[in-house]
Motif scaffolding. Structure first.
Motif, PDB file in Angstrom:
ATOM      1  N   TYR A 255       0.821  -1.209   0.000  1.00  0.00           N
ATOM      2  CA  TYR A 255       0.000   0.000   0.000  1.00  0.00           C
ATOM      3  C   TYR A 255       0.858   1.263   0.000  1.00  0.00           C
ATOM      4  N   LEU A 256       2.174   1.113   0.110  1.00  0.00           N
ATOM      5  CA  LEU A 256       3.104   2.217  -0.100  1.00  0.00           C
ATOM      6  C   LEU A 256       3.858   1.945  -1.388  1.00  0.00           C
ATOM      7  N   TYR A 257       3.932   2.944  -2.233  1.00  0.00           N
ATOM      8  CA  TYR A 257       4.535   2.766  -3.548  1.00  0.00           C
ATOM      9  C   TYR A 257       5.681   3.757  -3.745  1.00  0.00           C
ATOM     10  N   GLY A 258       6.618   3.390  -4.617  1.00  0.00           N
ATOM     11  CA  GLY A 258       7.730   4.275  -4.938  1.00  0.00           C
ATOM     12  C   GLY A 258       8.966   3.495  -5.293  1.00  0.00           C
ATOM     13  N   GLY A 259      10.121   4.070  -4.978  1.00  0.00           N
ATOM     14  CA  GLY A 259      11.373   3.381  -5.241  1.00  0.00           C
ATOM     15  C   GLY A 259      11.577   2.220  -4.299  1.00  0.00           C
ATOM     16  N   MET A 260      12.531   1.372  -4.615  1.00  0.00           N
ATOM     17  CA  MET A 260      12.965   0.242  -3.783  1.00  0.00           C
ATOM     18  C   MET A 260      12.010  -0.936  -3.857  1.00  0.00           C
ATOM     19  N   MET A 261      10.686  -0.683  -3.857  1.00  0.00           N
ATOM     20  CA  MET A 261       9.726  -1.789  -3.760  1.00  0.00           C
ATOM     21  C   MET A 261       9.278  -2.310  -5.121  1.00  0.00           C
ATOM     22  N   ILE A 262       9.836  -1.777  -6.201  1.00  0.00           N
ATOM     23  CA  ILE A 262       9.387  -2.175  -7.533  1.00  0.00           C
ATOM     24  C   ILE A 262      10.367  -3.165  -8.177  1.00  0.00           C
ATOM     25  N   SER A 263       9.833  -3.940  -9.128  1.00  0.00           N
ATOM     26  CA  SER A 263      10.669  -4.808  -9.950  1.00  0.00           C
ATOM     27  C   SER A 263      10.824  -4.213 -11.340  1.00  0.00           C
ATOM     28  N   LYS A 264       9.679  -3.878 -11.983  1.00  0.00           N
ATOM     29  CA  LYS A 264       9.700  -3.276 -13.319  1.00  0.00           C
ATOM     30  C   LYS A 264       8.594  -2.239 -13.409  1.00  0.00           C
ATOM     31  N   VAL A 265       8.916  -1.103 -14.004  1.00  0.00           N
ATOM     32  CA  VAL A 265       7.954  -0.023 -14.148  1.00  0.00           C
ATOM     33  C   VAL A 265       7.883   0.397 -15.608  1.00  0.00           C
ATOM     34  N   THR A 266       6.672   0.499 -16.134  1.00  0.00           N
ATOM     35  CA  THR A 266       6.441   1.077 -17.451  1.00  0.00           C
ATOM     36  C   THR A 266       5.445   2.219 -17.295  1.00  0.00           C
ATOM     37  N   THR A 271       5.406  -3.791 -11.516  1.00  0.00           N
ATOM     38  CA  THR A 271       5.443  -5.053 -10.774  1.00  0.00           C
ATOM     39  C   THR A 271       6.336  -4.861  -9.560  1.00  0.00           C
ATOM     40  N   TRP A 272       6.172  -5.763  -8.601  1.00  0.00           N
ATOM     41  CA  TRP A 272       6.781  -5.526  -7.292  1.00  0.00           C
ATOM     42  C   TRP A 272       8.019  -6.378  -7.064  1.00  0.00           C
ATOM     43  N   HIS A 273       8.879  -5.847  -6.210  1.00  0.00           N
ATOM     44  CA  HIS A 273      10.104  -6.521  -5.794  1.00  0.00           C
ATOM     45  C   HIS A 273       9.742  -7.754  -4.955  1.00  0.00           C
ATOM     46  N   GLU A 274      10.708  -8.622  -4.756  1.00  0.00           N
ATOM     47  CA  GLU A 274      10.508  -9.799  -3.909  1.00  0.00           C
ATOM     48  C   GLU A 274      10.402  -9.373  -2.445  1.00  0.00           C
ATOM     49  N   LEU A 275       9.920 -10.297  -1.620  1.00  0.00           N
ATOM     50  CA  LEU A 275       9.840 -10.052  -0.181  1.00  0.00           C
ATOM     51  C   LEU A 275      11.243  -9.988   0.430  1.00  0.00           C
ATOM     52  N   PRO A 276      11.395  -9.150   1.471  1.00  0.00           N
ATOM     53  CA  PRO A 276      10.391  -8.266   2.080  1.00  0.00           C
ATOM     54  C   PRO A 276      10.352  -6.880   1.453  1.00  0.00           C
ATOM     55  N   TRP A 277      11.193  -6.678   0.414  1.00  0.00           N
ATOM     56  CA  TRP A 277      11.417  -5.322  -0.080  1.00  0.00           C
ATOM     57  C   TRP A 277      10.171  -4.695  -0.697  1.00  0.00           C
ATOM     58  N   LYS A 278       9.213  -5.490  -1.128  1.00  0.00           N
ATOM     59  CA  LYS A 278       8.030  -4.893  -1.761  1.00  0.00           C
ATOM     60  C   LYS A 278       7.197  -4.090  -0.763  1.00  0.00           C
ATOM     61  N   PHE A 279       7.429  -4.298   0.535  1.00  0.00           N
ATOM     62  CA  PHE A 279       6.731  -3.521   1.550  1.00  0.00           C
ATOM     63  C   PHE A 279       7.612  -2.435   2.167  1.00  0.00           C
ATOM     64  N   GLU A 280       8.786  -2.193   1.603  1.00  0.00           N
ATOM     65  CA  GLU A 280       9.695  -1.188   2.149  1.00  0.00           C
ATOM     66  C   GLU A 280       9.978  -0.127   1.093  1.00  0.00           C
ATOM     67  N   ALA A 281       8.968   0.691   0.812  1.00  0.00           N
ATOM     68  CA  ALA A 281       9.086   1.696  -0.241  1.00  0.00           C
ATOM     69  C   ALA A 281       9.992   2.847   0.183  1.00  0.00           C
ATOM     70  N   GLY A 282      10.747   3.367  -0.788  1.00  0.00           N
ATOM     71  CA  GLY A 282      11.614   4.511  -0.531  1.00  0.00           C
ATOM     72  C   GLY A 282      12.888   4.112   0.199  1.00  0.00           C
ATOM     73  N   THR A 283      13.679   5.122   0.544  1.00  0.00           N
ATOM     74  CA  THR A 283      14.883   4.846   1.333  1.00  0.00           C
ATOM     75  C   THR A 283      14.461   4.294   2.683  1.00  0.00           C
ATOM     76  N   PRO A 284      14.903   3.113   3.045  1.00  0.00           N
ATOM     77  CA  PRO A 284      14.412   2.470   4.271  1.00  0.00           C
ATOM     78  C   PRO A 284      15.167   2.936   5.509  1.00  0.00           C
ATOM     79  N   VAL A 285      14.825   2.306   6.619  1.00  0.00           N
ATOM     80  CA  VAL A 285      15.412   2.651   7.925  1.00  0.00           C
ATOM     81  C   VAL A 285      16.736   1.901   8.079  1.00  0.00           C
ATOM     82  N   ILE A 286      17.746   2.353   7.370  1.00  0.00           N
ATOM     83  CA  ILE A 286      18.999   1.603   7.265  1.00  0.00           C
ATOM     84  C   ILE A 286      19.754   1.575   8.591  1.00  0.00           C
TER      85      ILE A 286
END
Length: 413
Positions: A255-266, A271-286
């Protein structure tokens, strides 16, 4: 570690890792008893944060340069460390959020909005934190689902007979706090998971007050979702964890969209990245994630069973000492059957006044409704005072709490 008065921990040695505990206010040393709100952070965790920013600071999963590679490895390994700590099957089941509340909202919006509708039921308890209660309440309003509440009895336990009646084939989600942040009750979450699963429902366990204080295995509990926060377990603020069974997370849409959580964008779709990254949109809590892994190392070096026993011993001692007051209400189960906190009210003294006066004695507690307003309504108390303990607290500090409460009682006599 050597044993002390708690028969479990070398508390004086542990306290050396927390310089803030040596602070004095008007010549009186701090007694910090607000650990259910946030724990203190040991030097080892502070050093881990500083080391990251001084030596490895870079964004993750985006660069081919050395710093980015090092940061990415450390961040991924932090997921592995958390997975091992809570008994998850792997990093795919561990999503980093900013706190328990965000973890709740992630499931509520990503799963709840898609799966709930009129005729469906969400079952919670009367002791839920607002992070769960408000979230599912509002999702129910959006979807037409109904919310039901498992009652709390006079001693602060869940009415499990009522739970068996309330959880039906129409129930889609059972959301339950593992340890009440007001009552100290340790709820039978494994039994509730069995009941939920017998009716085809999922169970979400709020572990904000359990993971810091006791060994937790999400597979033993058979939780479908589980959440907790780093800042209550010697870690930094700004980092929370959402555990979810892999097959459920795979089926859920983010339900959060943006960088990091995507696989391919047109221009047409994504389409979404693999787990768990598809739920970690944007720059994460590194930095926070890396520091949380360090906090886990710190706690496991001490031993979570030792942490549990020490906290429960302090809570029982505090419960017994509070019984010495003639005019006091202590909420929740008996002292020998609770987690590491005690909520109470002195007769004719508002909890806020109690906290203000204790502050004059450098005793830090929490006063208010503790994000459990409906529970306080049931208790007939607009607020309560709460003393909560952790691995660095001592019986002497409980005695100082009692001395300050005696002075409070005398002032309002």
């Amino acid at each position: 570690m050597a044993t002390t008065e708690s028969d479990v921990l070398d508390v004086e040695r542990i306290r050396e890792d927390f310089p803030i505990l040596q602070r004095e206010f008007d010549g009186t040393q701090l007694v910090y008893l607000d650990n259910a709100a946030t724990s203190q952070t040991p030097d080892q965790v502070v050093d881990a944060i500083a080391h990251y920013y001084r030596h490895t600071n870079a964004n993750v999963h985006r660069g081919l340069h050395q710093l980015s590679q090092e940061a990415s490895i450390a961040y991924e390994e932090a997921h592995d460390r958390v997975a091992d700590f809570i008994g998850a099957e792997g990093r795919e089941e561990v999503v980093f959020t900013k706190n328990t509340t965000e973890s709740m909202n992630t499931v509520a919006y990503a799963w709840g909005l898609a799966e709930l509708g009129p005729g469906d039921e969400i079952v919670m308890t009367e002791m839920e934190h607002h992070a769960a209660l408000v979230t599912w309440q509002q999702i129910a309003k959006k979807t037409g689902a109904e919310v039901k509440y498992i009652p709390v009895d006079e001693e602060g336990y869940l009415d499990m007979d009522a739970a068996r009646d309330l959880i039906t084939d129409d129930t889609k989600m059972v959301s339950v706090v593992h340890v009440s942040n007001t009552l100290g009750t340790i709820n039978p979450v494994s039994e509730l998971a069995d009941i939920a699963h017998d009716h085809g429902a999922y169970i979400f366990v709020d572990g904000a007050q359990s993971v810091p204080h006791m060994p937790v295995d999400v597979q033993d509990i058979d939780a479908d979702f589980f959440a907790f926060s780093g800042h209550k377990m010697c870690g930094p603020t700004g980092i929370g964890v959402l555990y979810g069974k892999e097959h459920i997370l795979e089926e859920m849409e983010p339900y959060l969209y943006g960088g990091m959580m995507i696989s391919k964008v047109t221009f047409e779709d994504s389409t979404w990245h693999e787990l768990p990254w598809k739920f970690e949109a944007g720059t994460p809590v590194i930095a926070q994630g890396i520091a949380l892994a360090e906090a886990i190392d710190y706690l496991e070096d001490i031993g979570m069973e030792n942490v549990r026993r020490h906290g429960e011993q302090l809570a029982e001692y505090a419960y017994d000492r509070l019984q010495e007051f003639d005019g006091i209400d202590v909420y929740g189960p008996p002292g020998d059957d609770r987690s590491a906190l005690v909520s109470f009210n002195l007769d004719s003294v508002h909890a806020h006044d109690t906290s203000e006066i204790l502050n004059e004695f450098a005793v830090a507690i929490r006063a208010g409704d503790h994000c459990t307003q409906p529970l306080h309504d049931k208790l007939g108390a607009p607020a309560s005072a709460r003393a909560s303990f952790y691995l660095y607290n001592t019986r002497e500090e409980v005695d100082k709490l009692v001395e300050a409460l005696e002075a409070t009682e005398d002032l309002f006599a």
